[in-house]
Structures are given as C-alpha cells and as structure tokens.
Design an enzyme around this catalytic site. Structure first.
Site, mmCIF file in Angstrom:
data_model
loop_
_atom_site.group_PDB
_atom_site.id
_atom_site.type_symbol
_atom_site.label_atom_id
_atom_site.label_comp_id
_atom_site.label_asym_id
_atom_site.label_seq_id
_atom_site.Cartn_x
_atom_site.Cartn_y
_atom_site.Cartn_z
ATOM 1 N N GLN A 259 0.844 -1.208 0.000
ATOM 2 C CA GLN A 259 0.000 0.000 0.000
ATOM 3 C C GLN A 259 0.872 1.247 0.000
ATOM 4 O OE1 GLN A 259 -3.434 0.627 -1.079
ATOM 5 N NE2 GLN A 259 -2.906 -1.406 -0.369
ATOM 6 N N GLU A 327 -9.537 2.579 4.048
ATOM 7 C CA GLU A 327 -9.974 2.102 2.729
ATOM 8 C C GLU A 327 -9.980 0.566 2.694
ATOM 9 O OE1 GLU A 327 -7.096 2.977 -0.288
ATOM 10 O OE2 GLU A 327 -8.512 2.660 -1.934
ATOM 11 N N HIS A 328 -8.891 -0.022 3.207
ATOM 12 C CA HIS A 328 -8.796 -1.488 3.273
ATOM 13 C C HIS A 328 -8.482 -1.916 4.706
ATOM 14 C CE1 HIS A 328 -6.928 -0.236 -0.649
ATOM 15 N NE2 HIS A 328 -7.831 -1.063 -1.120
HETATM 16 N N1 LIG Z 1 -8.344 4.583 -5.417
HETATM 17 C C1 LIG Z 1 -8.033 3.936 -6.528
HETATM 18 O O1 LIG Z 1 -8.678 3.018 -6.920
HETATM 19 C C2 LIG Z 1 -6.865 4.384 -7.321
HETATM 20 C C3 LIG Z 1 -6.460 3.629 -8.437
HETATM 21 C C4 LIG Z 1 -5.402 4.104 -9.194
HETATM 22 C C5 LIG Z 1 -4.760 5.310 -8.839
HETATM 23 N N2 LIG Z 1 -5.168 5.974 -7.735
HETATM 24 C C6 LIG Z 1 -4.574 7.253 -7.345
HETATM 25 O O2 LIG Z 1 -4.796 8.206 -8.397
HETATM 26 C C7 LIG Z 1 -3.746 9.161 -8.387
HETATM 27 C C8 LIG Z 1 -3.184 9.309 -9.785
HETATM 28 O O3 LIG Z 1 -2.404 10.484 -9.879
HETATM 29 P P1 LIG Z 1 -1.488 10.807 -11.148
HETATM 30 O O4 LIG Z 1 -0.921 12.162 -10.913
HETATM 31 O O5 LIG Z 1 -0.559 9.679 -11.388
HETATM 32 O O6 LIG Z 1 -2.456 10.802 -12.410
HETATM 33 P P2 LIG Z 1 -3.791 11.625 -12.772
HETATM 34 O O7 LIG Z 1 -4.220 11.076 -14.084
HETATM 35 O O8 LIG Z 1 -4.746 11.623 -11.673
HETATM 36 O O9 LIG Z 1 -3.309 13.133 -12.982
HETATM 37 C C9 LIG Z 1 -2.550 13.541 -14.090
HETATM 38 C C10 LIG Z 1 -3.061 14.884 -14.578
HETATM 39 O O10 LIG Z 1 -2.897 15.866 -13.556
HETATM 40 C C11 LIG Z 1 -2.852 17.137 -14.172
HETATM 41 N N3 LIG Z 1 -1.817 17.975 -13.573
HETATM 42 C C12 LIG Z 1 -0.597 17.585 -13.126
HETATM 43 N N4 LIG Z 1 0.087 18.671 -12.687
HETATM 44 C C13 LIG Z 1 -0.708 19.754 -12.859
HETATM 45 C C14 LIG Z 1 -0.560 21.147 -12.606
HETATM 46 N N5 LIG Z 1 0.551 21.650 -12.067
HETATM 47 N N6 LIG Z 1 -1.594 21.977 -12.914
HETATM 48 C C15 LIG Z 1 -2.737 21.484 -13.456
HETATM 49 N N7 LIG Z 1 -2.925 20.162 -13.722
HETATM 50 C C16 LIG Z 1 -1.911 19.308 -13.429
HETATM 51 C C17 LIG Z 1 -2.513 16.930 -15.627
HETATM 52 O O11 LIG Z 1 -3.582 17.363 -16.408
HETATM 53 C C18 LIG Z 1 -2.331 15.426 -15.784
HETATM 54 O O12 LIG Z 1 -2.931 14.941 -16.964
HETATM 55 C C19 LIG Z 1 -2.741 8.681 -7.355
HETATM 56 O O13 LIG Z 1 -2.977 9.357 -6.145
HETATM 57 C C20 LIG Z 1 -3.072 7.194 -7.196
HETATM 58 O O14 LIG Z 1 -2.721 6.656 -5.940
HETATM 59 C C21 LIG Z 1 -6.207 5.560 -6.979
HETATM 60 N N1 LIG Z 2 -4.788 -0.152 -4.132
HETATM 61 C C1 LIG Z 2 -5.272 0.864 -5.074
HETATM 62 C C2 LIG Z 2 -6.445 1.608 -4.413
HETATM 63 O O1 LIG Z 2 -7.416 0.792 -3.897
HETATM 64 C C3 LIG Z 2 -5.714 0.319 -6.399
HETATM 65 C C4 LIG Z 2 -4.653 -0.271 -7.256
HETATM 66 C C5 LIG Z 2 -4.553 -0.247 -8.600
HETATM 67 N N2 LIG Z 2 -3.472 -0.964 -8.966
HETATM 68 C C6 LIG Z 2 -2.902 -1.415 -7.867
HETATM 69 N N3 LIG Z 2 -3.605 -0.980 -6.833
HETATM 70 ZN ZN LIG Z 3 -2.930 -1.084 -4.815
#
Ligand SMILES: NC(=O)c1ccc[n+]([C@@H]2O[C@H](COP(=O)([O-])OP(=O)(O)OC[C@H]3O[C@@H](n4cnc5c(N)ncnc54)[C@H](O)[C@@H]3O)[C@@H](O)[C@H]2O)c1
Ligand SMILES: N[C@H](CO)Cc1c[nH]c[nH+]1
Ligand SMILES: [Zn+2]
Length: 430
Positions: A259, A327-328
């Site tokens: 995690q 969450e988990h």
């Molecule tokens: N809960 C879930 O099921 C789950 C699953 C996968 C990912 N996640 C989470 O989702 C998140 C993904 O984040 P990420 O950043 O990799 O991708 P993201 O796709 O959420 O964000 C990327 C976008 O952020 C925008 N951005 C970045 N910097 C910026 C700035 N300075 N100003 C304006 N816009 C800006 C851009 O448009 C870019 O396309 C992580 O926190 C990850 O842990 C959660």
């Molecule tokens: N643990 C994340 C949030 O529940 C989801 C994820 C995607 N890929 C791997 N993990």
């Molecule tokens: Zn995960």
C-alpha cells in the site's frame, strides 16, 4: 521509522487523535487553478483541452486527435502479450461475475388501501470514467470503473486517460477493449473532467464522472458536481492490518509495503496485540523495502505516514479500526470471522492470512475504487449502484385516493399550499 503507539501509554488518546487528523493529501492549493481550467474548457472547448493537455502532459495532441482511433486501439491490443491479455480476461470475468450480483431489483406492490407503490432502477445514460495516468498506469482501474458501468447497462461510456509525453501502456487500451469501452480520449486532469462535464465540439457531455485521480482531478470533480454527478473523492490509498500472534510478520510487512508504494500520501497501519509481532514487522518492512527496485516512494510513505499500534486485546483493536475507517482492512487472524461483524467502517475487508489486499486490487472480483481519508464512515466503494438511479412509482384509484385525501389536504393546509389541496379535492365526489 513509522509512528509507534501503545494503547496503554498515558497520552495515547491525544497521539491517536493526531494520527487521525494527519493531512496526507498534497498541500498544493489547486482550487483556483482548476477553476480557471474548467472556465477555459467551457469557453473554448476542444482548443482549450488540446492546449492544456499539451501544457501539462506534453502529449502532442490537436483538437482533431483527442480521441484514440479504432486503428490505434487495434494496434495497441496487438502489442499486448498473450499472458497479459489472459490476466486481464481473468480479472474482467471475476469482476463482472461479482458485480452482476450487485444489480438491484425493481419491485412493485399494492398496499392495503389499494395504492400501487414501486421502485424502479434505471441506468445512467452516459458516464465518463477517469483512468489515472500521470505517474503510473492502471489497466486494472479501467476494469474497476468500466465493468460495473457495463453491468448496470449504461448506454455510453467515455473514458479519459492522460498520455504523458504521448506515451501510454497498451494494456490500458486492451483492458478497455475487453470491457467493451470504445470511446477513449487521451486527456487527463481537470481539463478532462471539464470536457466530460460540459462537453466540447468533439466530446459529448456525460451525466456522471467516475474514477480516482490526483488532487487536480479531485478538485475538478468537486467543482463540476451538480452539473454532473460524481462517485466519490478517492484520495491516497490506505491499509490497516489487524494482526494477532498467528500472523506471519513477513506477510504483514509485504502488505504494508504494497500500500505504501502507491505514494502520494499513502498510509499503512498495523494494529496488533503482540509487541513481538510489531517489532518483527518493523524489522521485516525495512528488510523487504531494501529489496524493492523503486523503494524510495514506499519507504517515504511508510516512514512519514505509517503507524504501528499495540493494543491489549483484539477487543481494543475494533473501536480503533472503526475510528480510522480505512480504505482497506486486513484481518490477519486465524479466525477473522470473530472480528468481521464488528468492523463497521471500512471500504473493503480482507479475511485471514491468505488474502493479501493486492488480490483485491486485481483479480479477487471486488472493486478497488474505495473511499479513503476516513470517508468509509459514510461512503462505499464503486459498484453497480453508482451507475443506476432509483425512481419511485405511485398509483391511486378512486377508492385509495379517497382514503388518503383528507390527511393530504390537512397537510396542504398546514403548509398553506391551497393549490396542492385543491389538486386533490377536485378529484373527489365525481
Ligand atoms: N483509489 C483507486 O482506486 C486508485 C487507483 C489508481 C490510482 N489511484 C490514485 O490516483 C492518483 C493518480 O495520480 P497521477 O498524478 O498519477 O495521475 P492523474 O491522471 O490523476 O493526474 C494527471 C493529470 O494531472 C494534471 N496535472 C498535473 N500537474 C498539474 C498542474 N501543475 N496543474 C494542473 N494540472 C496538473 C494533468 O492534467 C495530468 O494529466 C494517485 O494518487 C493514485 O494513488 C487511486
Ligand atoms: N490499491 C489501489 C487503491 O485501492 C488500487 C490499485 C490499482 N493498482 C494497484 N492498486
Ligand atoms: Zn494497490
């Protein structure tokens, strides 16, 4: 070293409250930036979306190339190895089978007065699913978002995914193909959420925006709520492991690391009755972290936001877990059933020593888009119910209307709404 607490220490309540209050999300103030992006997309449509996508993602798009073409999708699918295709198929089949069981039933009945009452569920017509892609690529999240939408019977699913530097994982498009999603745009962040909510020349607007993302995505979802529906704000990931002496410290450590490696404020907490196990897990996390090629993110998460709490008994662990509302929650116990009924606040619960949370991330069948930041006190993980809405049905005949009319007219008088009362009385004695 993560925070170490013991429920018997004098200042435990204060220290635990501070842990609950710790702010793990990015401190960047994003609200104004996001508001400006949304206004720009509303004013200039595709031009703004393409410009912002090139600014933030260096994606090299034009208003004409926002959508992936059928040919690009075919080519990407062809690049995915048979092994990855098979894993995606396994995940898809299991997620679909589980979500099929969540489909709510319509019902209609006549009560003793002869009034017809019913509840009818209908799918939302068009949804936008946000697949994060800024820092990492999540083909599994394509399935977790799209499958319940399909099972619910949503007519149109528009998927958005950022492609930093024009790059994307072929498995993302393969997962979309397997899930039956054909409308896919190479856009992300607030501009993608705005395009889905308000529509542009080439992206028709949707009714609801679903899916996890970073602080910009979360802020954009908050700001477009009302124009469209949203599912929840899923923030940095969390796990809480409750373990007794029967737990294997190496396995617990591996789950805490899994995690923490999500980074961006991810949190891993162990609550255990055994001080010996707590010490062994802390040492084991250190040992296993050193084996990870990309250990920095997980190490930072574990040391900055992780916690190890020792308690006198499992009975003490339960209220703490319910306050953390993780969450988990993993129940790393020989007999997880003893605690299961008492865990009230959790996005998802994982039973026993042989159910690592990562199985749920990919192939268990349950959804991995789950409420974070203590919102499991009032919210649920993504599921079929997020893609349907409920309509009530009511029907009276002359007899049942007459039976109900006096009470209704009285309440209309109390509210001084004469028109309401009259719309009832006009139908009586005819
Ligand atoms: N809960 C879930 O099921 C789950 C699953 C996968 C990912 N996640 C989470 O989702 C998140 C993904 O984040 P990420 O950043 O990799 O991708 P993201 O796709 O959420 O964000 C990327 C976008 O952020 C925008 N951005 C970045 N910097 C910026 C700035 N300075 N100003 C304006 N816009 C800006 C851009 O448009 C870019 O396309 C992580 O926190 C990850 O842990 C959660
Ligand atoms: N643990 C994340 C949030 O529940 C989801 C994820 C995607 N890929 C791997 N993990
Ligand atoms: Zn995960």
């Amino acid at each position: 070293m993560p925070l170490r607490l013991d429920s018997r220490q004098a200042d435990f309540d204060t220290a635990f409250a501070a842990l609950l209050a710790s702010k793990r999300e990015t401190s960047v103030e994003v609200g104004d930036t996001v508001a400006a992006i949304i206004a720009d997309v509303r004013a200039r449509g595709d031009e703004a979306v393409a410009e912002l996508t090139n600014k933030f993602d260096k994606a090299g798009v034009t208003p004409e190339t926002l959508a992936f073409s059928e040919t690009e999708i075919d080519a990407a699918v062809a690049r995915v190895s048979p092994e990855v295709m098979a894993a995606l198929e396994t995940a898809h089949q299991r997620i679909k089978a589980h979500h099929e069981k969540q489909k709510p039933q319509d019902h209609i009945y006549q009560d003793a007065l002869g009034v017809t009452l019913g509840t009818r569920w209908t799918a939302i017509e068009a949804v936008g699913i946000y697949v994060p892609g800024g820092l990492a690529s999540y083909p599994s999240s394509v399935l977790m978002n799209a499958v319940p939408a399909k099972v619910a019977g949503v007519d149109r699913i528009a998927m958005v995914v950022p492609t930093p530097n024009g790059q994307y994982a072929a498995a993302i498009l393969a997962a979309a193909r397997i899930a039956g999603v054909t409308e896919i745009y190479r856009i992300g962040g607030a501009q993608a959420v705005a395009a889905l909510a308000y529509g542009t020349q080439s992206i028709p607007r949707v009714d609801k925006v679903i899916g996890p993302g970073n602080a910009y995505v979360a802020a954009a979802k908050r700001q477009v709520f009302g124009q469209v529906g949203i599912d929840m704000i899923a923030g940095p990931s969390e796990v809480l492991v409750i373990a007794d002496g029967s737990a294997n410290p190496a396995w617990v450590a591996a789950d805490l690391i899994a995690q923490a490696e999500h980074g961006m404020g991810a949190q891993s907490i162990l609550v255990t009755t055994e001080k010996g196990l707590a010490d062994a897990v802390v040492a084991e996390v250190d040992r296993q972290l050193a084996l990870l090629p990309k250990q920095e993110i997980a190490r930072e998460g574990w040391e900055e936001f992780g916690a190890v709490i020792t308690v006198a008994s499992l009975d003490e662990a339960v209220p703490l877990a319910n306050r953390i509302a993780s969450e988990h929650i993993e129940l790393a116990l020989d007999d997880p059933q003893q605690l299961l009924p008492r865990i009230r606040n959790a996005g998802a619960i994982f039973l026993g020593h042989h159910t690592p949370e990562a199985i749920g991330d990919y192939v268990g069948g349950s959804n991995h888009v789950l409420p974070t930041a203590r919102s499991a006190r009032f919210a649920s993980g993504l599921g079929v119910l997020d893609f349907v809405k409920r309509t009530s049905i009511l029907g009276c005949d002359p007899t049942s209307l007459a039976a109900l009319s006096q009470a209704a007219i009285t309440l209309a008088e109390v509210e001084a709404l004469d028109g309401h009362g009259r719309s009832i009385s006009i139908r009586l004695n005819r």
